[in-house]
Design a protein around this motif. Structure first.
Motif, PDB file in Angstrom:
ATOM      1  N   GLY A   1       0.822  -1.205   0.000  1.00 29.88           N
ATOM      2  CA  GLY A   1       0.000   0.000   0.000  1.00 29.88           C
ATOM      3  C   GLY A   1       0.854   1.251   0.000  1.00 29.88           C
ATOM      4  O   GLY A   1       2.081   1.202   0.066  1.00 29.88           O
ATOM      5  N   ASP A   2       0.177   2.397  -0.093  1.00 31.60           N
ATOM      6  CA  ASP A   2       0.873   3.678  -0.087  1.00 31.60           C
ATOM      7  C   ASP A   2       1.480   3.965   1.281  1.00 31.60           C
ATOM      8  O   ASP A   2       0.904   3.606   2.312  1.00 31.60           O
ATOM      9  N   SER A   3       2.613   4.649   1.276  1.00 33.18           N
ATOM     10  CA  SER A   3       3.229   5.046   2.539  1.00 33.18           C
ATOM     11  C   SER A   3       4.087   6.282   2.331  1.00 33.18           C
ATOM     12  O   SER A   3       4.548   6.564   1.221  1.00 33.18           O
ATOM     13  N   VAL A   4       4.298   7.012   3.421  1.00 32.30           N
ATOM     14  CA  VAL A   4       5.118   8.221   3.424  1.00 32.30           C
ATOM     15  C   VAL A   4       6.085   8.128   4.594  1.00 32.30           C
ATOM     16  O   VAL A   4       5.666   7.831   5.721  1.00 32.30           O
ATOM     17  N   THR A   5       7.346   8.401   4.330  1.00 31.02           N
ATOM     18  CA  THR A   5       8.368   8.376   5.367  1.00 31.02           C
ATOM     19  C   THR A   5       9.002   9.757   5.485  1.00 31.02           C
ATOM     20  O   THR A   5       9.505  10.303   4.507  1.00 31.02           O
ATOM     21  N   GLN A   6       8.963  10.302   6.692  1.00 30.37           N
ATOM     22  CA  GLN A   6       9.559  11.609   6.952  1.00 30.37           C
ATOM     23  C   GLN A   6      10.754  11.462   7.852  1.00 30.37           C
ATOM     24  O   GLN A   6      10.849  10.506   8.633  1.00 30.37           O
ATOM     25  N   MET A   7      11.645  12.447   7.786  1.00 29.51           N
ATOM     26  CA  MET A   7      12.792  12.431   8.678  1.00 29.51           C
ATOM     27  C   MET A   7      12.316  12.570  10.116  1.00 29.51           C
ATOM     28  O   MET A   7      11.307  13.218  10.408  1.00 29.51           O
ATOM     29  N   GLU A   8      13.059  11.929  11.003  1.00 27.92           N
ATOM     30  CA  GLU A   8      12.707  11.968  12.414  1.00 27.92           C
ATOM     31  C   GLU A   8      12.939  13.371  12.970  1.00 27.92           C
ATOM     32  O   GLU A   8      13.892  14.050  12.600  1.00 27.92           O
ATOM     33  N   GLY A   9      12.076  13.786  13.867  1.00 27.70           N
ATOM     34  CA  GLY A   9      12.300  15.050  14.541  1.00 27.70           C
ATOM     35  C   GLY A   9      12.741  14.795  15.959  1.00 27.70           C
ATOM     36  O   GLY A   9      13.063  13.670  16.324  1.00 27.70           O
ATOM     37  N   PRO A  10      12.708  15.791  16.813  1.00 23.36           N
ATOM     38  CA  PRO A  10      12.449  17.180  16.443  1.00 23.36           C
ATOM     39  C   PRO A  10      13.667  17.838  15.802  1.00 23.36           C
ATOM     40  O   PRO A  10      14.795  17.387  15.974  1.00 23.36           O
ATOM     41  N   VAL A  11      13.369  18.903  15.049  1.00 19.77           N
ATOM     42  CA  VAL A  11      14.421  19.699  14.420  1.00 19.77           C
ATOM     43  C   VAL A  11      14.439  21.073  15.087  1.00 19.77           C
ATOM     44  O   VAL A  11      13.393  21.704  15.211  1.00 19.77           O
ATOM     45  N   THR A  12      15.612  21.498  15.520  1.00 21.09           N
ATOM     46  CA  THR A  12      15.763  22.803  16.156  1.00 21.09           C
ATOM     47  C   THR A  12      16.771  23.620  15.363  1.00 21.09           C
ATOM     48  O   THR A  12      17.895  23.146  15.126  1.00 21.09           O
ATOM     49  N   LEU A  13      16.354  24.808  14.938  1.00 20.38           N
ATOM     50  CA  LEU A  13      17.216  25.687  14.143  1.00 20.38           C
ATOM     51  C   LEU A  13      17.215  27.086  14.728  1.00 20.38           C
ATOM     52  O   LEU A  13      16.270  27.484  15.417  1.00 20.38           O
ATOM     53  N   SER A  14      18.242  27.818  14.402  1.00 20.12           N
ATOM     54  CA  SER A  14      18.277  29.234  14.734  1.00 20.12           C
ATOM     55  C   SER A  14      17.591  30.024  13.628  1.00 20.12           C
ATOM     56  O   SER A  14      17.540  29.594  12.470  1.00 20.12           O
ATOM     57  N   GLU A  15      17.064  31.164  13.996  1.00 17.49           N
ATOM     58  CA  GLU A  15      16.402  32.028  13.013  1.00 17.49           C
ATOM     59  C   GLU A  15      17.352  32.312  11.861  1.00 17.49           C
ATOM     60  O   GLU A  15      18.560  32.505  12.055  1.00 17.49           O
ATOM     61  N   GLU A  16      16.820  32.332  10.648  1.00 21.10           N
ATOM     62  CA  GLU A  16      17.529  32.593   9.394  1.00 21.10           C
ATOM     63  C   GLU A  16      18.339  31.401   8.900  1.00 21.10           C
ATOM     64  O   GLU A  16      19.007  31.506   7.861  1.00 21.10           O
ATOM     65  N   ALA A  17      18.270  30.280   9.579  1.00 18.17           N
ATOM     66  CA  ALA A  17      18.964  29.075   9.106  1.00 18.17           C
ATOM     67  C   ALA A  17      18.203  28.470   7.931  1.00 18.17           C
ATOM     68  O   ALA A  17      17.019  28.759   7.707  1.00 18.17           O
ATOM     69  N   PHE A  18      18.913  27.585   7.199  1.00 16.62           N
ATOM     70  CA  PHE A  18      18.308  26.874   6.075  1.00 16.62           C
ATOM     71  C   PHE A  18      17.617  25.607   6.590  1.00 16.62           C
ATOM     72  O   PHE A  18      18.166  24.906   7.436  1.00 16.62           O
ATOM     73  N   LEU A  19      16.433  25.345   6.066  1.00 13.03           N
ATOM     74  CA  LEU A  19      15.647  24.186   6.515  1.00 13.03           C
ATOM     75  C   LEU A  19      15.499  23.175   5.396  1.00 13.03           C
ATOM     76  O   LEU A  19      15.172  23.531   4.253  1.00 13.03           O
ATOM     77  N   THR A  20      15.719  21.914   5.730  1.00 15.71           N
ATOM     78  CA  THR A  20      15.325  20.802   4.867  1.00 15.71           C
ATOM     79  C   THR A  20      14.649  19.750   5.729  1.00 15.71           C
ATOM     80  O   THR A  20      15.200  19.347   6.760  1.00 15.71           O
ATOM     81  N   ILE A  21      13.470  19.332   5.320  1.00 18.25           N
ATOM     82  CA  ILE A  21      12.799  18.194   5.950  1.00 18.25           C
ATOM     83  C   ILE A  21      12.574  17.160   4.850  1.00 18.25           C
ATOM     84  O   ILE A  21      11.889  17.424   3.868  1.00 18.25           O
ATOM     85  N   ASN A  22      13.184  15.992   5.037  1.00 15.07           N
ATOM     86  CA  ASN A  22      13.123  14.966   4.001  1.00 15.07           C
ATOM     87  C   ASN A  22      11.810  14.189   4.031  1.00 15.07           C
ATOM     88  O   ASN A  22      11.260  13.904   5.099  1.00 15.07           O
ATOM     89  N   CYS A  23      11.346  13.849   2.842  1.00 11.43           N
ATOM     90  CA  CYS A  23      10.128  13.051   2.705  1.00 11.43           C
ATOM     91  C   CYS A  23      10.289  12.143   1.495  1.00 11.43           C
ATOM     92  O   CYS A  23      10.631  12.617   0.405  1.00 11.43           O
ATOM     93  N   THR A  24      10.065  10.856   1.683  1.00  8.21           N
ATOM     94  CA  THR A  24      10.031   9.913   0.571  1.00  8.21           C
ATOM     95  C   THR A  24       8.721   9.152   0.626  1.00  8.21           C
ATOM     96  O   THR A  24       8.093   9.046   1.683  1.00  8.21           O
ATOM     97  N   TYR A  25       8.324   8.624  -0.503  1.00  6.20           N
ATOM     98  CA  TYR A  25       7.025   7.975  -0.550  1.00  6.20           C
ATOM     99  C   TYR A  25       7.074   6.670  -1.339  1.00  6.20           C
ATOM    100  O   TYR A  25       7.987   6.434  -2.126  1.00  6.20           O
ATOM    101  N   THR A  26       6.065   5.867  -1.105  1.00  2.67           N
ATOM    102  CA  THR A  26       5.832   4.652  -1.879  1.00  2.67           C
ATOM    103  C   THR A  26       4.389   4.674  -2.316  1.00  2.67           C
ATOM    104  O   THR A  26       3.485   4.860  -1.487  1.00  2.67           O
TER     105      THR A  26
END
Lengths: 112, 113
Positions: A1-26
């Motif tokens: 069946g369909d599924s979605v996998t996201q990167m584990e959190g939590p993610v903590t960043l400082s203001e103005e930092a670059f953000l990437t949150i990974n997501c892959t799917y089936t």
């Protein structure tokens, strides 16, 4: 069946930092892909979407590109703000099923 | 449009009591979904309706849960009898038939003590 996998959190960043949150799917077909955001105490809101391969969804400085070859839909933002602190959900919709399949969510905290 | 409207926003009840959660979808939307969100299990689809007809209720945890959609503008999710493990945030969402984008309500936070 369909599924979605996201990167584990939590993610903590400082203001103005670059953000990437990974997501892959089936998925068996050609799904539409979504990013939803949930602010504290609220329901999920659609952030952006892409309906076919190589489409780029964008909104409020966030972007994600539908990559069929890598079955991915990573969320990016060049400069995060404190107000971006929320939980982010990647999701897909197989048109035949019409229902959304969600990832587990990634908690983002942005510090001033 | 006011969006998807859920009531109540918060509900505290004692174990064994009946609980009814209510949802008004966006006018013109033909699909309605009930989700449950917990820390342990994340976001789970309980049931969804298309044109007021239940299409898939495989996510309903057990017979204590039931959902109805008597018309296009109203749906209920009932738990009878309620148990502490039912404590969660319950979301209702709606979408157009021809669209896959779902719009969520603000949720009902249920606490069963």
């Amino acid at each position: 069946g369909d599924s979605v996998t996201q990167m584990e959190g939590p993610v903590t960043l400082s203001e103005e930092a670059f953000l990437t949150i990974n997501c892959t799917y089936t998925a068996t077909g050609y799904p539409s892909l979504f990013w939803y955001v949930q602010y504290p105490g609220e329901g999920l809101q659609l952030l952006l979407k892409a309906t076919k391969a190589d489409d780029k969804g964008s909104n409020k400085g966030f972007e994600a590109t539908y990559r069929k070859e890598t079955t991915s839909f990573h969320l990016e933002k060049g400069s995060v703000q404190v107000s971006d602190s929320a939980v982010y959900f990647c999701a897909l919709s197989d048109g035949s099923a019409r229902q959304l399949t969600f990832g587990s969510g990634t908690q983002l905290t942005v510090l001033p | 449009d006011a969006g998807v409207i859920q009531s109540p926003r918060h509900e505290v009840t004692e174990m064994g009591q009946e609980v009814t959660l209510r949802c008004k979808p966006i006018s013109g939307h033909n699909s309605l979904f009930w989700y449950r969100q917990t820390m342990m299990r994340g976001l789970e689809l309980l049931i969804y309706f298309n044109n007021n007809v239940p299409i898939d209720d495989s996510g309903m945890p057990e017979d204590r849960f039931s959902a109805k959609m008597p018309n296009a503008s109203f749906s209920t999710l009932k738990i009878q009898p309620s148990e502490p493990r039912d404590s969660a945030v319950y979301f209702c969402a709606s979408s157009l038939v021809a669209s896959t984008e779902a719009f969520f309500g603000q949720g009902t936070r249920l606490t069963v003590v």
